[in-house]
Design a protein around this motif. Structure first.
Motif, PDB file in Angstrom:
ATOM      1  N   SER A 188      -5.889   2.225  52.618  1.00 50.47           N
ATOM      2  CA  SER A 188      -5.559   0.917  52.062  1.00 50.47           C
ATOM      3  C   SER A 188      -4.679   0.159  53.043  1.00 50.47           C
ATOM      4  O   SER A 188      -4.035   0.748  53.910  1.00 50.47           O
ATOM      5  CB  SER A 188      -4.846   1.065  50.728  1.00 50.47           C
ATOM      6  N   MET A 189      -4.696  -1.151  52.906  1.00 51.44           N
ATOM      7  CA  MET A 189      -3.797  -1.963  53.714  1.00 51.44           C
ATOM      8  C   MET A 189      -3.688  -3.360  53.104  1.00 51.44           C
ATOM      9  O   MET A 189      -4.534  -3.772  52.298  1.00 51.44           O
ATOM     10  CB  MET A 189      -4.264  -2.074  55.157  1.00 51.44           C
ATOM     11  N   THR A 190      -2.634  -4.060  53.517  1.00 53.05           N
ATOM     12  CA  THR A 190      -2.403  -5.426  53.060  1.00 53.05           C
ATOM     13  C   THR A 190      -2.316  -6.343  54.265  1.00 53.05           C
ATOM     14  O   THR A 190      -1.568  -6.071  55.209  1.00 53.05           O
ATOM     15  CB  THR A 190      -1.105  -5.523  52.244  1.00 53.05           C
TER      16      THR A 190
ATOM     17  N   GLN B  33      -1.111  -9.952  55.575  1.00 57.71           N
ATOM     18  CA  GLN B  33      -0.107 -10.919  55.164  1.00 57.71           C
ATOM     19  C   GLN B  33      -0.442 -12.297  55.728  1.00 57.71           C
ATOM     20  O   GLN B  33      -0.991 -12.429  56.828  1.00 57.71           O
ATOM     21  CB  GLN B  33       1.272 -10.495  55.685  1.00 57.71           C
TER      22      GLN B  33
ATOM     23  N   TRP C 181      -8.418 -16.914  51.505  1.00 52.39           N
ATOM     24  CA  TRP C 181      -8.795 -15.809  52.386  1.00 52.39           C
ATOM     25  C   TRP C 181     -10.303 -15.854  52.604  1.00 52.39           C
ATOM     26  O   TRP C 181     -11.083 -15.864  51.635  1.00 52.39           O
ATOM     27  CB  TRP C 181      -8.401 -14.454  51.817  1.00 52.39           C
TER      28      TRP C 181
ATOM     29  N   TYR D 286     -11.480  -6.283  47.102  1.00 51.14           N
ATOM     30  CA  TYR D 286     -10.252  -6.961  47.541  1.00 51.14           C
ATOM     31  C   TYR D 286      -9.406  -7.363  46.338  1.00 51.14           C
ATOM     32  O   TYR D 286      -9.934  -7.600  45.248  1.00 51.14           O
ATOM     33  CB  TYR D 286     -10.575  -8.224  48.334  1.00 51.14           C
ATOM     34  N   ASN D 287      -8.102  -7.458  46.577  1.00 50.55           N
ATOM     35  CA  ASN D 287      -7.189  -8.070  45.624  1.00 50.55           C
ATOM     36  C   ASN D 287      -6.240  -8.989  46.378  1.00 50.55           C
ATOM     37  O   ASN D 287      -6.036  -8.803  47.582  1.00 50.55           O
ATOM     38  CB  ASN D 287      -6.370  -7.003  44.879  1.00 50.55           C
ATOM     39  N   VAL D 288      -5.691  -9.955  45.680  1.00 51.64           N
ATOM     40  CA  VAL D 288      -4.771 -10.894  46.324  1.00 51.64           C
ATOM     41  C   VAL D 288      -3.526 -11.073  45.476  1.00 51.64           C
ATOM     42  O   VAL D 288      -3.517 -10.795  44.272  1.00 51.64           O
ATOM     43  CB  VAL D 288      -5.415 -12.288  46.549  1.00 51.64           C
ATOM     44  N   SER D 289      -2.479 -11.539  46.152  1.00 54.50           N
ATOM     45  CA  SER D 289      -1.236 -11.891  45.467  1.00 54.50           C
ATOM     46  C   SER D 289      -0.701 -13.169  46.076  1.00 54.50           C
ATOM     47  O   SER D 289      -0.544 -13.245  47.306  1.00 54.50           O
ATOM     48  CB  SER D 289      -0.182 -10.789  45.624  1.00 54.50           C
TER      49      SER D 289
ATOM     50  N   SER E  96      -1.186 -12.828  50.107  1.00 54.47           N
ATOM     51  CA  SER E  96      -1.579 -11.585  50.755  1.00 54.47           C
ATOM     52  C   SER E  96      -2.933 -11.101  50.230  1.00 54.47           C
ATOM     53  O   SER E  96      -3.326 -11.394  49.094  1.00 54.47           O
ATOM     54  CB  SER E  96      -0.520 -10.504  50.545  1.00 54.47           C
TER      55      SER E  96
ATOM     56  N   ARG F 299      -5.255  -7.565  49.833  1.00 56.60           N
ATOM     57  CA  ARG F 299      -5.158  -6.104  49.855  1.00 56.60           C
ATOM     58  C   ARG F 299      -6.531  -5.466  49.755  1.00 56.60           C
ATOM     59  O   ARG F 299      -7.364  -5.865  48.922  1.00 56.60           O
ATOM     60  CB  ARG F 299      -4.264  -5.603  48.725  1.00 56.60           C
TER      61      ARG F 299
ATOM     62  N   GLU G 247      -7.860  -1.925  48.797  1.00 57.36           N
ATOM     63  CA  GLU G 247      -7.363  -0.717  48.147  1.00 57.36           C
ATOM     64  C   GLU G 247      -7.981   0.544  48.729  1.00 57.36           C
ATOM     65  O   GLU G 247      -7.337   1.565  48.894  1.00 57.36           O
ATOM     66  CB  GLU G 247      -7.643  -0.770  46.639  1.00 57.36           C
TER      67      GLU G 247
END
Lengths: 111, 112
Positions: free
Chosen positions: B18-20, B22, B34, B64-67, B75, B77, B79
């Motif tokens: 996993s990674m995020t 930025q 994105w 994918y997920n975002v925040s 960001s 992500r 998973e």
């Protein structure tokens, strides 16, 4: 769904004019954009035109819009080596939540 | 002027890691995006945030997920990375949704 099409490559001689073409399908387009992407870089907004305009000129750049034929073109006068890049056409409308992008036209400059 | 800043510029992951990614913008823009860019396919929207506190799916959101952390930061992500997620990722921002986007310099991601 809506679509934007561009030729993948264009080759021109240094000093000549380059004309990059784009066709789109969305008849409710509001804005049409041209972006430039140099190698290893992000996209840079080059110019844009509102859908109620026919032409826009900005120094060496001329954008022509034929709304009846849904055809957009970008003319670069006196093409220089620094114009080597990929050029993306994109259209946006109030009826679509996202911009629709073409695949990009790679402009190759011959000496 | 920094504009839109993305980190990292390059990343290699193994399948399943996993990674995020930025992204931050200093233009006080309301909307952030994105995208992924694959050869010959133009840009495809993954997620976007029309304004602070909202996020919505784009064309290719799966995996994918975002925040939207605040007005400046957005960001992305992964998973559990998959080889199909090998791509160049771009963050962008604009004052109004889908008008005059400004892009970061991209993240080249390889998933082995």
């Amino acid at each position: 769904g809506e679509d934007v099409e561009q030729s993948l490559f264009l080759s021109v001689r240094e000093g000549d004019s380059s004309v990059i073409n784009c066709t789109y399908t969305d008849s409710s387009s509001t804005y049409l954009y041209w972006y430039k992407q140099e190698p290893g870089a992000g996209l840079q907004l080059l110019t844009y035109i509102f859908s109620n305009m026919d032409m826009k000129q900005d120094q060496r750049l001329t954008v022509l819009l034929n709304k009846k034929d849904k055809h957009l073109s970008l003319r670069i006068a006196d093409t220089q080596t620094g114009d080597s890049a990929i050029y993306f056409c994109a259209e946006g409308s109030d009826s679509n939540y996202q911009l629709i992008w073409g695949a990009g036209t790679k402009l190759i400059i011959k000496p | 002027n920094a504009g839109v800043t993305q980190t990292p510029k390059f990343q290699v992951l193994k399948t399943g890691q996993s990674m995020t990614l930025q992204c931050a913008q200093d233009m006080n823009h309301n909307s952030m995006y994105w995208y992924r860019q694959d050869p010959g396919m133009g840009l495809r929207l993954i997620y976007y945030s029309a304004s602070e506190g909202t996020t919505d799916k784009g064309e290719v959101p799966n995996g994918y997920n975002v925040s939207r952390l605040n007005k400046r930061e957005f960001s992305l992500r992964l998973e559990s990375a998959a080889p199909s997620q090998t791509s160049v990722y771009f963050c962008a921002s604009s004052d109004r949704v889908n008008e005059k986007l400004f892009f970061g310099s991209g993240t080249q991601l390889s998933v082995l």
